[in-house]
Design a protein around this motif. Sequence first.
Motif, PDB file in Angstrom:
ATOM      1  N   PHE A  24       0.834  -1.210   0.000  1.00 38.47           N
ATOM      2  CA  PHE A  24       0.000   0.000   0.000  1.00 38.47           C
ATOM      3  C   PHE A  24       0.863   1.251   0.000  1.00 38.47           C
ATOM      4  CE2 PHE A  24      -2.048   3.401   2.460  1.00 38.47           C
ATOM      5  CZ  PHE A  24      -3.159   3.636   1.667  1.00 38.47           C
ATOM      6  N   HIS A  25       1.880   1.288   0.833  1.00 41.43           N
ATOM      7  CA  HIS A  25       2.707   2.483   0.931  1.00 41.43           C
ATOM      8  C   HIS A  25       3.637   2.651  -0.273  1.00 41.43           C
ATOM      9  CE1 HIS A  25       1.789   4.200   4.930  1.00 41.43           C
ATOM     10  NE2 HIS A  25       1.325   2.989   5.160  1.00 41.43           N
ATOM     11  N   ARG A  26       4.060   1.541  -0.875  1.00 42.11           N
ATOM     12  CA  ARG A  26       4.857   1.670  -2.104  1.00 42.11           C
ATOM     13  C   ARG A  26       4.033   2.286  -3.224  1.00 42.11           C
ATOM     14  NH1 ARG A  26       6.434  -3.501  -0.671  1.00 42.11           N
ATOM     15  NH2 ARG A  26       5.143  -4.439  -2.323  1.00 42.11           N
ATOM     16  N   GLU A  27       2.762   1.901  -3.310  1.00 41.68           N
ATOM     17  CA  GLU A  27       1.919   2.377  -4.395  1.00 41.68           C
ATOM     18  C   GLU A  27       1.181   3.663  -4.042  1.00 41.68           C
ATOM     19  OE1 GLU A  27      -0.511  -0.776  -5.954  1.00 41.68           O
ATOM     20  OE2 GLU A  27       1.227  -2.062  -6.365  1.00 41.68           O
ATOM     21  N   ASN A  28       1.272   4.065  -2.782  1.00 41.97           N
ATOM     22  CA  ASN A  28       0.680   5.329  -2.327  1.00 41.97           C
ATOM     23  C   ASN A  28       1.721   6.071  -1.485  1.00 41.97           C
ATOM     24  OD1 ASN A  28      -2.476   5.056  -2.972  1.00 41.97           O
ATOM     25  ND2 ASN A  28      -1.701   3.073  -2.265  1.00 41.97           N
ATOM     26  N   PRO A  29       2.733   6.620  -2.113  1.00 45.99           N
ATOM     27  CA  PRO A  29       3.856   7.214  -1.374  1.00 45.99           C
ATOM     28  C   PRO A  29       3.467   8.403  -0.507  1.00 45.99           C
ATOM     29  CG  PRO A  29       4.015   7.693  -3.721  1.00 45.99           C
ATOM     30  CD  PRO A  29       2.938   6.681  -3.572  1.00 45.99           C
ATOM     31  N   ASP A  30       2.296   8.994  -0.745  1.00 44.11           N
ATOM     32  CA  ASP A  30       1.862  10.130   0.063  1.00 44.11           C
ATOM     33  C   ASP A  30       1.109   9.697   1.321  1.00 44.11           C
ATOM     34  OD1 ASP A  30       2.932  11.860  -1.834  1.00 44.11           O
ATOM     35  OD2 ASP A  30       1.044  11.994  -2.954  1.00 44.11           O
ATOM     36  N   HIS A  53      -8.557  -2.091   8.637  1.00 43.30           N
ATOM     37  CA  HIS A  53      -7.973  -1.304   7.558  1.00 43.30           C
ATOM     38  C   HIS A  53      -8.506   0.126   7.606  1.00 43.30           C
ATOM     39  CE1 HIS A  53      -7.491  -5.376   5.474  1.00 43.30           C
ATOM     40  NE2 HIS A  53      -6.268  -4.907   5.623  1.00 43.30           N
ATOM     41  N   THR A  54      -7.660   1.062   7.229  1.00 47.16           N
ATOM     42  CA  THR A  54      -8.150   2.419   7.018  1.00 47.16           C
ATOM     43  C   THR A  54      -9.019   2.415   5.757  1.00 47.16           C
ATOM     44  OG1 THR A  54      -6.313   3.108   5.594  1.00 47.16           O
ATOM     45  CG2 THR A  54      -6.008   3.324   7.996  1.00 47.16           C
ATOM     46  N   PRO A  55      -9.903   3.408   5.591  1.00 46.91           N
ATOM     47  CA  PRO A  55     -10.698   3.460   4.350  1.00 46.91           C
ATOM     48  C   PRO A  55      -9.832   3.449   3.101  1.00 46.91           C
ATOM     49  CG  PRO A  55     -11.596   4.972   5.972  1.00 46.91           C
ATOM     50  CD  PRO A  55     -10.297   4.463   6.545  1.00 46.91           C
ATOM     51  N   GLU A  56      -8.687   4.124   3.163  1.00 47.23           N
ATOM     52  CA  GLU A  56      -7.792   4.170   1.993  1.00 47.23           C
ATOM     53  C   GLU A  56      -7.177   2.795   1.727  1.00 47.23           C
ATOM     54  OE1 GLU A  56      -8.507   8.009   3.725  1.00 47.23           O
ATOM     55  OE2 GLU A  56      -7.614   6.213   4.624  1.00 47.23           O
ATOM     56  N   GLU A  57      -6.802   2.087   2.780  1.00 47.08           N
ATOM     57  CA  GLU A  57      -6.255   0.739   2.616  1.00 47.08           C
ATOM     58  C   GLU A  57      -7.304  -0.204   2.056  1.00 47.08           C
ATOM     59  OE1 GLU A  57      -3.089   1.009   6.374  1.00 47.08           O
ATOM     60  OE2 GLU A  57      -4.980  -0.088   6.560  1.00 47.08           O
ATOM     61  N   LEU A  58      -8.526  -0.100   2.554  1.00 39.69           N
ATOM     62  CA  LEU A  58      -9.609  -0.958   2.062  1.00 39.69           C
ATOM     63  C   LEU A  58      -9.838  -0.719   0.570  1.00 39.69           C
ATOM     64  CD1 LEU A  58     -11.934  -2.984   2.834  1.00 39.69           C
ATOM     65  CD2 LEU A  58     -13.393  -0.956   2.946  1.00 39.69           C
ATOM     66  N   ALA A  59      -9.925   0.548   0.176  1.00 42.41           N
ATOM     67  CA  ALA A  59     -10.183   0.869  -1.226  1.00 42.41           C
ATOM     68  C   ALA A  59      -9.062   0.358  -2.121  1.00 42.41           C
ATOM     69  CB  ALA A  59     -10.362   2.380  -1.397  1.00 42.41           C
ATOM     70  N   ARG A  75      -9.433  -6.199 -16.678  1.00 40.05           N
ATOM     71  CA  ARG A  75      -8.750  -5.553 -15.562  1.00 40.05           C
ATOM     72  C   ARG A  75      -8.114  -4.209 -15.894  1.00 40.05           C
ATOM     73  NH1 ARG A  75      -4.878 -10.266 -13.699  1.00 40.05           N
ATOM     74  NH2 ARG A  75      -5.671 -11.486 -15.471  1.00 40.05           N
ATOM     75  N   LEU A  76      -8.272  -3.747 -17.115  1.00 43.13           N
ATOM     76  CA  LEU A  76      -7.615  -2.508 -17.511  1.00 43.13           C
ATOM     77  C   LEU A  76      -8.014  -1.343 -16.601  1.00 43.13           C
ATOM     78  CD1 LEU A  76      -5.870  -0.854 -19.504  1.00 43.13           C
ATOM     79  CD2 LEU A  76      -7.906  -0.646 -20.951  1.00 43.13           C
ATOM     80  N   TYR A  77      -9.265  -1.357 -16.149  1.00 43.31           N
ATOM     81  CA  TYR A  77      -9.785  -0.230 -15.370  1.00 43.31           C
ATOM     82  C   TYR A  77      -9.853  -0.539 -13.881  1.00 43.31           C
ATOM     83  CZ  TYR A  77     -11.092   1.013 -20.124  1.00 43.31           C
ATOM     84  OH  TYR A  77     -11.059   1.289 -21.463  1.00 43.31           O
ATOM     85  N   TRP A  78      -8.949  -1.377 -13.390  1.00 39.69           N
ATOM     86  CA  TRP A  78      -8.996  -1.814 -12.000  1.00 39.69           C
ATOM     87  C   TRP A  78      -8.972  -0.649 -11.013  1.00 39.69           C
ATOM     88  CZ3 TRP A  78      -5.036  -0.566  -8.630  1.00 39.69           C
ATOM     89  CH2 TRP A  78      -3.842  -0.112  -9.207  1.00 39.69           C
ATOM     90  N   ASN A  79      -8.269   0.410 -11.358  1.00 39.87           N
ATOM     91  CA  ASN A  79      -8.119   1.517 -10.411  1.00 39.87           C
ATOM     92  C   ASN A  79      -9.340   2.428 -10.368  1.00 39.87           C
ATOM     93  OD1 ASN A  79      -6.453   2.545  -8.411  1.00 39.87           O
ATOM     94  ND2 ASN A  79      -5.577   4.098  -9.744  1.00 39.87           N
ATOM     95  N   SER A  80     -10.332   2.157 -11.226  1.00 34.85           N
ATOM     96  CA  SER A  80     -11.551   2.968 -11.228  1.00 34.85           C
ATOM     97  C   SER A  80     -12.668   2.337 -10.391  1.00 34.85           C
ATOM     98  CB  SER A  80     -12.051   3.166 -12.672  1.00 34.85           C
ATOM     99  OG  SER A  80     -12.518   1.931 -13.213  1.00 34.85           O
ATOM    100  N   LEU A  81     -12.395   1.197  -9.762  1.00 34.18           N
ATOM    101  CA  LEU A  81     -13.413   0.509  -8.969  1.00 34.18           C
ATOM    102  C   LEU A  81     -13.933   1.420  -7.860  1.00 34.18           C
ATOM    103  CD1 LEU A  81     -14.845  -2.255  -8.392  1.00 34.18           C
ATOM    104  CD2 LEU A  81     -12.969  -2.716  -6.787  1.00 34.18           C
ATOM    105  N   LYS A 326       5.165  -0.552 -15.057  1.00 31.11           N
ATOM    106  CA  LYS A 326       5.247  -0.217 -13.637  1.00 31.11           C
ATOM    107  C   LYS A 326       6.007  -1.280 -12.838  1.00 31.11           C
ATOM    108  CE  LYS A 326       0.958   2.481 -13.565  1.00 31.11           C
ATOM    109  NZ  LYS A 326       1.603   3.761 -13.159  1.00 31.11           N
ATOM    110  N   GLY A 327       6.564  -2.267 -13.528  1.00 30.92           N
ATOM    111  CA  GLY A 327       7.336  -3.302 -12.865  1.00 30.92           C
ATOM    112  C   GLY A 327       6.503  -4.390 -12.223  1.00 30.92           C
ATOM    113  N   ARG A 328       5.234  -4.518 -12.643  1.00 28.09           N
ATOM    114  CA  ARG A 328       4.352  -5.533 -12.080  1.00 28.09           C
ATOM    115  C   ARG A 328       4.011  -6.572 -13.142  1.00 28.09           C
ATOM    116  NH1 ARG A 328       1.489  -0.782  -9.412  1.00 28.09           N
ATOM    117  NH2 ARG A 328       0.043  -0.762 -11.191  1.00 28.09           N
ATOM    118  N   GLU A 329       4.174  -7.839 -12.793  1.00 27.34           N
ATOM    119  CA  GLU A 329       3.800  -8.920 -13.694  1.00 27.34           C
ATOM    120  C   GLU A 329       2.295  -9.178 -13.597  1.00 27.34           C
ATOM    121  OE1 GLU A 329       6.087 -12.416 -13.111  1.00 27.34           O
ATOM    122  OE2 GLU A 329       8.024 -11.403 -13.271  1.00 27.34           O
TER     123      GLU A 329
END
Length: 378
Positions: A24-30, A53-59, A75-81, A326-329
């Motif tokens: 979570f922290h690697r992909e959300n550095p802020d 989990h925090t709401p941000e971690e859950l999402a 899965r192309l739009y996974w981050n729009s869930l 992004k270095g992810r398989e």
Amino acid sequence: MEILHERSTIAQTVAAAEEFIGLFHRENPDAGDPRARLAAVRAELAETGTYRHTPEELAHGARVAWRNSNRCIGRLYWNSLRVRDRRELTGADEIAAECVGHLREATNGGRIRPTITVFAPDTPERPGPLIWSEQLIRYAGYGDHPSVTVGDPRNRELTEALRALGWPGGPGTPFDLLPLVVQGCDDKPRWFDLPADAVLEVPIEHPEDDHWTDWGLRWHAVPAISNMCLEIGGIHYPAAPFNGWYMGTEIGARNLGDTDRYNLLPVVGRRLGLDVTNDRTLWKDRALVELNRAVLHSFDRAGVTIADHHTESRRFLTHIDREERKGREVGADWSWIVPPISGSACPVFHRTYEDRPLTPAFAHHEGARQRAEGRDLV
């Protein structure tokens, strides 16, 4: 022995939590200092045997679970869930009401929105709630003989279970909507009718043959999976219904076409005037294409989101490219990613994939399965 097992389980949860918090922290550095968060999680686990989990971690965990779904081509739009956090809910009535709310929001007037609603997790004190229905929307399957079913044969067992729970049954059409079956924490399963305005259905019509309307075919717009467990950092959410949108072949080739489902290929083949007595005429192939044409045409005509298998195949390769940059398989199950028609005409056919599990994930939770196998319906 029980104390040893408990320590082992907590140790496993700590390890899973550490892995997820790191991701979570690697992909959300802020998000702040991961060391402080890890210290808080370890302390909470030591005191209670679980953590929240925090709401941000859950999402983020829910979205990554979609990203890790090896059987999903979309899965192309996974981050729009869209993540609906309903972890405070444990009772069947309120869970059923929120499932209805999920369907209304996800349907969005036909412009389907990928959505997940997350209910209370399993804890050391008690298991979380369950939704027995495979999807929030299912059609009944009636029949006293294994080879004769009115409706969807896949749902015969659920239909019979509902009758045991007191559901009187529908009018007996091939597309009777089943109630939702929900089991709250420390409760028995109960059924809840879905309001008509929560279920958008699309009449299936052929683009050139008006007589198809006489068959009364239809399918629902939102494929909301509801019997899988969302696993994030060692925490299990057994009730977490989620949806994307349909790919046409899911309806036309599988739900309506499979011999153990609605088995419509012979009907379509005869309507097309084909010789259905000889496989070498390729009547099944021709009927399958026309059935899938009808599904895409009907959803487009109704203004309801649906993908075709050629477009979705190209999107999946775009997803792979983005993830690799992004270095992810990207893992995948070839037998699920390749569409059930025209496989070799789709670019996903001509690749190999590694089907390795990653977490967070959606899974058929063993604990939930054991509870289901031993359920008391009445």
